[in-house]
Write an enzyme that holds these catalytic residues in place. Structure first.
Site, PDB file in Angstrom:
ATOM      1  N   ASP A 253       0.845  -1.035   0.135  1.00  0.00           N
ATOM      2  CA  ASP A 253       0.078  -0.066  -0.005  1.00  0.00           C
ATOM      3  C   ASP A 253       0.712   1.080  -0.033  1.00  0.00           C
ATOM      4  O   ASP A 253       1.951   1.278   0.605  1.00  0.00           O
ATOM      5  CB  ASP A 253      -0.882  -0.232   1.257  1.00  0.00           C
ATOM      6  CG  ASP A 253      -1.909   0.981   1.110  1.00  0.00           C
ATOM      7  OD1 ASP A 253      -2.882   0.712   0.398  1.00  0.00           O
ATOM      8  OD2 ASP A 253      -1.709   2.248   1.887  1.00  0.00           O
TER       9      ASP A 253
ATOM     10  N   GLU B  22      -4.404   2.463  -4.377  1.00  0.00           N
ATOM     11  CA  GLU B  22      -3.150   2.653  -4.114  1.00  0.00           C
ATOM     12  C   GLU B  22      -2.549   1.336  -3.863  1.00  0.00           C
ATOM     13  O   GLU B  22      -1.478   1.450  -3.271  1.00  0.00           O
ATOM     14  CB  GLU B  22      -2.765   3.839  -3.531  1.00  0.00           C
ATOM     15  CG  GLU B  22      -3.217   3.732  -2.171  1.00  0.00           C
ATOM     16  CD  GLU B  22      -4.662   4.339  -1.872  1.00  0.00           C
ATOM     17  OE1 GLU B  22      -4.969   4.652  -0.597  1.00  0.00           O
ATOM     18  OE2 GLU B  22      -5.435   4.092  -2.834  1.00  0.00           O
TER      19      GLU B  22
END
Length: 586
Positions: free
Chosen positions: A453, A496
């Site tokens: 992440d 993301e």
């Protein structure tokens, strides 16, 4: 008596000469004493005159009453009759064979026997390669005569060009005598061109190593042999051409079936290679596709060292690049290779061009060049025009099959690829993970995953906008993909977040790989539209355990829990599932 008769004499029943031919007069003093016996001898006999053997035939001449009033006695030198007889034997022997090697062997040995030669050779002319090859040698070492390639000078080329014959009684003192033959002791040479219609096929040459030179009468016999040889060679070549055409048609038919049966690019490349192998011998083979107007991708490369990795080169390099630029076919050998302005050589793929032979042809679909085939050998003068024609015929089939397979691969990639980052998408990530887990169950091999992440990515969007944010996602994906192994699968999992599959990797090794990736991404800030943006990663790692993870989703859930732990710890760190018992919330 007709003076046009050769060796003939008209004799009375008592053996007296009535008349004789002009050709017989030099022999008449020797023949006259034998006539009384010849009149009463068998109808066909042999006599020895002036050291030469003659066959004698006797024919009685009858008057109206049926009484013999004279005898016509004809003589013929045995050597001439023997030559005619042996020539007839040769014609029967070689005309019944369609194998060129057999024809060459028979012809040279027949010619040597008839003309009492000590050695012989039959170089063949190859108009497609513009060279004379050794052909067949008798009583001469193989290295005595070497192939004559595009020199167009010397006695042999003179015979080919002028389609004539030559007799050299004193060979060692001839101005263009070959030192190799002089060294072998050749004293006399008799040679003639072998021509079918207006097409030269080769040269029949005989040699004597003793001081008994060939005579002009020998030239006629050799030319008669050459005439029959031309017919036999032409028949052999026509047969071989027909067989080759049949083989080519079958090879092309097989290729069309194999290529039409697959849309998988790798399987197609191998099918193309098999088809080329059926058509021509080679030690190098390449399939290149056009990436853009400046770049070629060598998608399939085979060299003497085996299969080579895929690589890209500018179209200004290599024979494939030349073909892709100009859309022409090439057939080159040694010194004929393209100069540097035409194409920079690629020795790692093409080897030593100066010592090899190559063919190349474009792959064209709807007047658009999509690729090129390159076939090579590390020997000179390997390929003829017929080989290039066969390759061009195959290229037409290859072009259509390759175009369809590339379109299919592109469409397929759209279903498995994330458009923004060009990584595999979440759906394909799970397909690959399912495959790796099944492989792990079957072979007990390790497999690990990492969920990644981007830390504080929302602030990038809020500060610089979504356009910069999207570009940052692409740059992070590109940096990560360059760093991981080729066997690792990096995917965009969503937003993301990225997913990384690590085949053949145990838990501890996966933690180390994730930590190195984290440090690599944070080591250098990203420059996006003039903005310098630092980015860090939080990573969770999990390894598959058959008794804990019944399916791919359960493994991803564990890696996500480890990722959540990394974020709880303040981000920019790596956590593994073995830490969950100590840090997970109740």
């Amino acid at each position: 008596m007709d003076g046009s008769c050769q060796l003939a004499v008209l004799v009375s029943p008592s053996g007296e000469v009535v008349a004789c031919s002009e050709a017989l007069r030099p022999l008449l003093p020797d023949v006259t004493p034998l006539l009384p016996d010849l009149v009463h001898a068998e109808p066909e006999n042999e006599v020895l005159l002036q050291g030469r053997r003659y066959t004698v035939t006797r024919q009685p001449l009858l008057n109206e009453a049926g009484t013999t009033f004279a005898f016509l006695i004809a003589l013929q030198a045995v050597s001439v009759r023997r030559a005619d007889h042996r020539l007839s034997e040769m014609v029967i022997a070689i005309s019944s064979k369609l194998d060129i090697e057999h024809v060459l062997e028979q012809v040279v040995r027949f010619a040597m026997e008839l003309l009492d030669a000590d050695a012989g050779s039959l170089p063949l002319y190859d108009p497609e390669r513009e060279r004379l090859t050794i052909g067949h040698l008798v009583n001469l070492p193989v290295n005595t005569l070497t192939p004559i390639v595009t020199q167009r000078r010397g006695l042999m080329w003179q015979l080919i060009k002028q389609r004539t014959s030559i007799l050299i009684a004193d060979y060692p003192n001839h101005p263009v005598a070959l030192p190799e033959l002089v060294h072998r002791g050749v004293r006399s040479l008799l040679a003639t061109s072998i021509v079918y219609g207006n097409t030269p096929l080769g040269i029949l040459a005989l040699y004597r190593m003793r001081d008994e030179p060939f005579q002009e009468s020998d030239r006629d016999i050799l030319q008669a042999i050459a005439l029959q040889t031309a017919i036999a060679l032409h028949s052999s070549r026509m047969y071989q051409r027909a067989m080759r055409n049949a083989d080519e048609r079958y090879a092309l038919y097989q290729a069309s079936l194999e290529m039409g049966a697959t849309l998988d690019l790798e399987q197609l490349y191998q099918a193309i290679h098999r088809a080329v192998s059926r058509l021509v011998r080679h030690s190098r083979f390449m399939i290149a596709t056009l990436v853009d107007q400046r770049t070629a991708e060598y998608v399939y490369v085979y060299t003497p060292d085996g299969r080579q990795p895929v690589q890209r080169w500018p179209v200004t390099h290599g024979l494939a690049g030349y073909v892709l630029r100009f859309g022409v076919s090439l057939r080159l050998s040694g010194a004929q290779m393209l100069a540097v302005p035409g194409a920079q050589p690629l020795p790692e793929l093409e080897g030593n061009l100066a010592e090899g032979s190559f063919m190349a042809t474009p792959l064209i679909v709807d007047d658009r060049i999509i690729g090129a085939l390159v076939v090579g050998s590390d020997q000179r003068d390997v390929y003829a025009m017929s080989d290039l024609s066969a390759l061009e015929l195959l290229a037409a089939t290859v072009a259509g099959a390759l175009h369809n397979a590339m379109r299919f691969a592109h469409i397929q990639s759209l279903t498995i690829t994330d458009v923004l980052t060009e990584l595999v998408n979440r759906r394909h990530f799970f397909q690959i993970l399912h495959h790796e887990i099944e492989r792990s169950r079957r072979y007990r091999t390790p497999v690990s995953i990492a969920m990644i992440d981007l830390d504080h990515f929302k602030q990038v969007n809020d500060t610089y906008g979504h356009v910069v944010g999207d570009k940052l996602l692409r740059e992070v994906a590109l940096r990560c993909r360059r760093y991981v192994r080729d066997v690792d699968i990096l995917a965009r999992y969503g937003g993301e977040e990225y997913g990384l599959i690590l085949p053949e990797t145990r838990y501890e090794s996966a933690l180390l790989a994730a930590e190195r990736l984290r440090q690599h991404v944070m080591s250098v800030p990203f420059t996006i539209d003039g903005h310098l943006i630092s980015m860090t990663l939080s990573i969770g790692v999990a390894s598959f355990q058959a008794d804990v993870h019944p399916d791919p989703s359960s493994l991803v859930v564990d890696a996500d829990r480890a990722l959540y732990l990394a974020k709880q710890r303040g981000r920019n760190c790596v956590c593994g599932t073995k830490e969950l018992s100590r840090y997970a919330e109740p």
